[in-house]
Design a protein around this motif. Structure first.
Motif, PDB file in Angstrom:
ATOM      1  N   ALA A  36       0.733  -1.288   0.043  1.00 56.13           N
ATOM      2  CA  ALA A  36       0.039   0.036   0.120  1.00 56.13           C
ATOM      3  C   ALA A  36       0.918   1.234  -0.087  1.00 56.13           C
ATOM      4  O   ALA A  36       0.658   2.328  -0.759  1.00 56.13           O
ATOM      5  CB  ALA A  36      -0.805   0.045   1.318  1.00 56.13           C
ATOM      6  N   LEU A  37       1.956   1.291   0.726  1.00 56.83           N
ATOM      7  CA  LEU A  37       2.652   2.398   0.893  1.00 56.83           C
ATOM      8  C   LEU A  37       3.686   2.685  -0.352  1.00 56.83           C
ATOM      9  O   LEU A  37       3.938   3.771  -0.690  1.00 56.83           O
ATOM     10  CB  LEU A  37       3.741   2.282   1.946  1.00 56.83           C
ATOM     11  CG  LEU A  37       4.487   3.710   2.581  1.00 56.83           C
ATOM     12  CD1 LEU A  37       3.532   4.490   2.965  1.00 56.83           C
ATOM     13  CD2 LEU A  37       5.194   3.054   3.812  1.00 56.83           C
TER      14      LEU A  37
ATOM     15  N   VAL B 105      -0.350  16.235   3.998  1.00 54.99           N
ATOM     16  CA  VAL B 105      -1.475  15.990   3.694  1.00 54.99           C
ATOM     17  C   VAL B 105      -1.619  14.613   3.494  1.00 54.99           C
ATOM     18  O   VAL B 105      -2.430  13.823   3.992  1.00 54.99           O
ATOM     19  CB  VAL B 105      -2.048  16.550   2.268  1.00 54.99           C
ATOM     20  CG1 VAL B 105      -3.174  16.022   1.859  1.00 54.99           C
ATOM     21  CG2 VAL B 105      -2.002  18.095   2.694  1.00 54.99           C
ATOM     22  N   LEU B 106      -0.779  13.794   2.853  1.00 56.12           N
ATOM     23  CA  LEU B 106      -0.826  12.388   2.708  1.00 56.12           C
ATOM     24  C   LEU B 106      -0.817  11.551   3.981  1.00 56.12           C
ATOM     25  O   LEU B 106      -1.124  10.640   4.350  1.00 56.12           O
ATOM     26  CB  LEU B 106       0.216  11.837   1.971  1.00 56.12           C
ATOM     27  CG  LEU B 106      -0.084  12.313   0.200  1.00 56.12           C
ATOM     28  CD1 LEU B 106       1.264  11.669  -0.668  1.00 56.12           C
ATOM     29  CD2 LEU B 106      -1.161  11.815  -0.446  1.00 56.12           C
ATOM     30  N   ALA B 107       0.226  11.964   4.899  1.00 58.13           N
ATOM     31  CA  ALA B 107       0.246  11.592   6.086  1.00 58.13           C
ATOM     32  C   ALA B 107      -0.888  11.616   7.110  1.00 58.13           C
ATOM     33  O   ALA B 107      -1.180  10.498   7.634  1.00 58.13           O
ATOM     34  CB  ALA B 107       1.243  12.164   6.801  1.00 58.13           C
TER      35      ALA B 107
ATOM     36  N   VAL C 133      -7.301   6.645   6.863  1.00 60.30           N
ATOM     37  CA  VAL C 133      -7.938   5.680   6.084  1.00 60.30           C
ATOM     38  C   VAL C 133      -7.158   4.122   6.036  1.00 60.30           C
ATOM     39  O   VAL C 133      -7.481   3.454   5.237  1.00 60.30           O
ATOM     40  CB  VAL C 133      -7.931   6.179   4.790  1.00 60.30           C
ATOM     41  CG1 VAL C 133      -8.646   7.655   4.620  1.00 60.30           C
ATOM     42  CG2 VAL C 133      -6.482   6.378   3.985  1.00 60.30           C
ATOM     43  N   ALA C 134      -6.106   4.043   6.668  1.00 62.84           N
ATOM     44  CA  ALA C 134      -5.237   3.074   6.813  1.00 62.84           C
ATOM     45  C   ALA C 134      -5.884   1.816   7.103  1.00 62.84           C
ATOM     46  O   ALA C 134      -5.930   0.813   6.293  1.00 62.84           O
ATOM     47  CB  ALA C 134      -4.038   3.193   7.684  1.00 62.84           C
TER      48      ALA C 134
ATOM     49  N   LEU D 213       3.888   8.412   8.739  1.00 58.28           N
ATOM     50  CA  LEU D 213       4.257   9.563   9.338  1.00 58.28           C
ATOM     51  C   LEU D 213       5.512  10.148   8.743  1.00 58.28           C
ATOM     52  O   LEU D 213       5.953  11.079   8.889  1.00 58.28           O
ATOM     53  CB  LEU D 213       4.304   9.648  10.826  1.00 58.28           C
ATOM     54  CG  LEU D 213       3.123   9.090  11.758  1.00 58.28           C
ATOM     55  CD1 LEU D 213       3.497   9.017  13.115  1.00 58.28           C
ATOM     56  CD2 LEU D 213       2.352  10.187  11.349  1.00 58.28           C
ATOM     57  N   GLY D 214       6.234   9.297   8.016  1.00 53.55           N
ATOM     58  CA  GLY D 214       7.352   9.415   7.624  1.00 53.55           C
ATOM     59  C   GLY D 214       7.240  10.065   5.932  1.00 53.55           C
ATOM     60  O   GLY D 214       8.224  10.350   5.366  1.00 53.55           O
TER      61      GLY D 214
END
Length: 451
Positions: free
Chosen positions: A63-64, A111-113, A119-120, A146-147
């Motif tokens: 996913a990442l 924003v993505l973090a 939604v994870a 978070l990274g």
């Protein structure tokens, strides 16, 4: 006459552009190869925690990496913009473009973090994992995401330095970051007994350290040349605008790869196992070809910025020759070495036999892949993202019927790889047609919205 022929052959085998290509490509290759090595180290560390944790790492990582892959435009677009300004002799503007890229990366990463943390669970649930794997995967992903700001800053910072014709600094930073990642993973997972969350925290901290190092290098350069450090909304919007076509291009590649995996899965466990190994080999060889493409991004951008069309053509031609040579060499090696490495991946004789057939097919297309990777990098360096987006959509439309035909007729894995070879041929045609023309040879310091 024999001496003259020998001298002429040596001249054909050597080019004044070789040193420049290798100076950029070799460090880029080192930085690229470090990432899969670090992923293997993560897997080895987490794998000793248990099977659910290892499965969770693979699920969360998929996913990442999908999300991260779509953001690679931060490196590519920034490289092209910065290199063009360097070629035009305006290092201040080059670094100003780079600062815009850094601000865009930081904002997008935040924003993505935030969204990813929320939604994870739902995203991972869509894959249908077991309850244990889902729980561990959510734990890992919520920390790892978070990274994202640091990771995207790394992309943008690397792109700036590549545009400045520096691929050595990203190599050293990547190497130090990946070593730090392994040390922190071992410390947090086993020393502090944090489990899979410790692996995620180790990765986040290592990424943050690498991002800080790259940002410091870029900011020092900007100050030295008087480039502004404050956010410039016009420049940031221009950077995003330049990246949209590259996002579309990347999406078309991802869809093609997902379709290939889907068809392989429908062919049974034996086919899927053989496909996984073949695809791993394909990706590994692609790293070397991608290093030449990265050199192409930096070199072509600089030549066009300097309005040197003849130099652009000459270096492009030489990189194509490098791509073909590398493809032929890789194809021969993977075919001749099959008896040595195929048994290392599996002891299943059926998988071994099928894998041996598939390797013959993809070896045929390695020289084509060499040209495709090079020209992809050349056109990215030229800022020709819009054409690459349209070409990506066209080649995807050409490939999907081939994949569907293999699926509908139960053609098997070998037929699927012939279809995937057709996809590479379609990409080759669209790229060669463009390269033979002149529309992409836009010279001078193209404006990206900054006054």
């Amino acid at each position: 006459m024999d001496v003259t022929r020998g001298f002429g052959l040596r001249r054909r085998l050597r080019s004044p552009h070789d040193r420049e290509i290798l100076r950029l490509a070799i460090p880029a290759f080192g930085a690229l190869i470090a990432e899969p090595v670090y992923l293997l180290a993560d897997s080895a560390i987490v794998g000793h925690l248990g099977t659910p944790q290892l499965g969770a790492l693979g699920l969360a990582g998929t996913a990442l990496q999908t999300l991260v892959g779509l953001c690679i435009f931060l490196a590519y677009a920034t490289t092209a913009s910065v290199a063009r300004q360097v070629g035009a002799g305006d290092r201040r503007s080059a670094l100003a473009y780079g600062i815009d890229g850094l601000w865009l990366a930081l904002g997008l990463g935040v924003v993505l973090a935030l969204v990813g943390t929320l939604v994870a669970p739902a995203v991972l649930e869509a894959f249908g994992p077991s309850e244990a794997v889902h729980e561990y995967a959510v734990t890992y992903l919520r920390v790892a995401i978070l990274g994202m700001p640091a990771l995207l800053l790394t992309f943008a910072g690397t792109g700036v330095l590549r545009g400045l014709q520096d691929t050595r600094t990203p190599l050293w930073v990547a190497g130090a970051s990946y070593v730090g990642n392994v040390v922190l993973n071992v410390l947090f997972v086993y020393g502090f007994d944090w489990g899979i969350a410790g692996s995620a925290w180790g990765t986040v901290l290592a990424q943050t350290g690498g991002a800080v190092a790259l940002v410091v290098v870029v900011v020092r350069g900007a100050r030295r040349h008087g480039a502004p450090l404050r956010p410039d909304l016009t420049g940031i919007r221009a950077s995003m605008h330049a990246g949209v076509p590259l996002i579309i291009r990347t999406l078309t590649l991802r869809v093609a790869l997902l379709a290939t995996t889907y068809v392989a899965t429908s062919s049974g466990d034996t086919a899927l196992a053989a496909h996984q190994v073949a695809f791993t080999l394909w990706n590994t060889l692609s790293i070397a070809l991608d290093a030449i493409a990265i050199a192409g991004q930096a070199i072509v951008g600089r030549y066009l910025g300097a309005s040197d069309v003849r130099g652009t053509r000459a270096t492009t031609r030489r990189m194509i020759e490098w791509g073909i040579g590398a493809g032929v060499l890789f194809g021969l090696v993977i075919v001749l070495a099959r008896p040595l490495y195929v048994p290392l991946f599996t002891s299943d004789t059926e998988v071994q036999a099928l894998l041996a057939q598939v390797i013959l097919v993809f070896a045929v297309f390695e020289p084509i892949a060499g040209v495709v990777f090079v020209l992809d990098g050349v056109l990215i360096g030229a800022g020709d993202g819009r054409y690459l987006a349209y070409a990506g959509l066209l080649t995807l439309v050409a490939f999907l019927p081939l994949a569907w035909l293999v699926y509908a007729t139960d053609g098997g894995l070998t037929a699927l790889w012939w279809a995937f070879g057709g996809f590479m041929v379609a990409r080759l045609v669209t790229l060669v047609v463009r390269e033979r023309g002149t529309a992409w040879l836009v010279t001078g310091a193209q404006s990206a919205g900054r006054s």
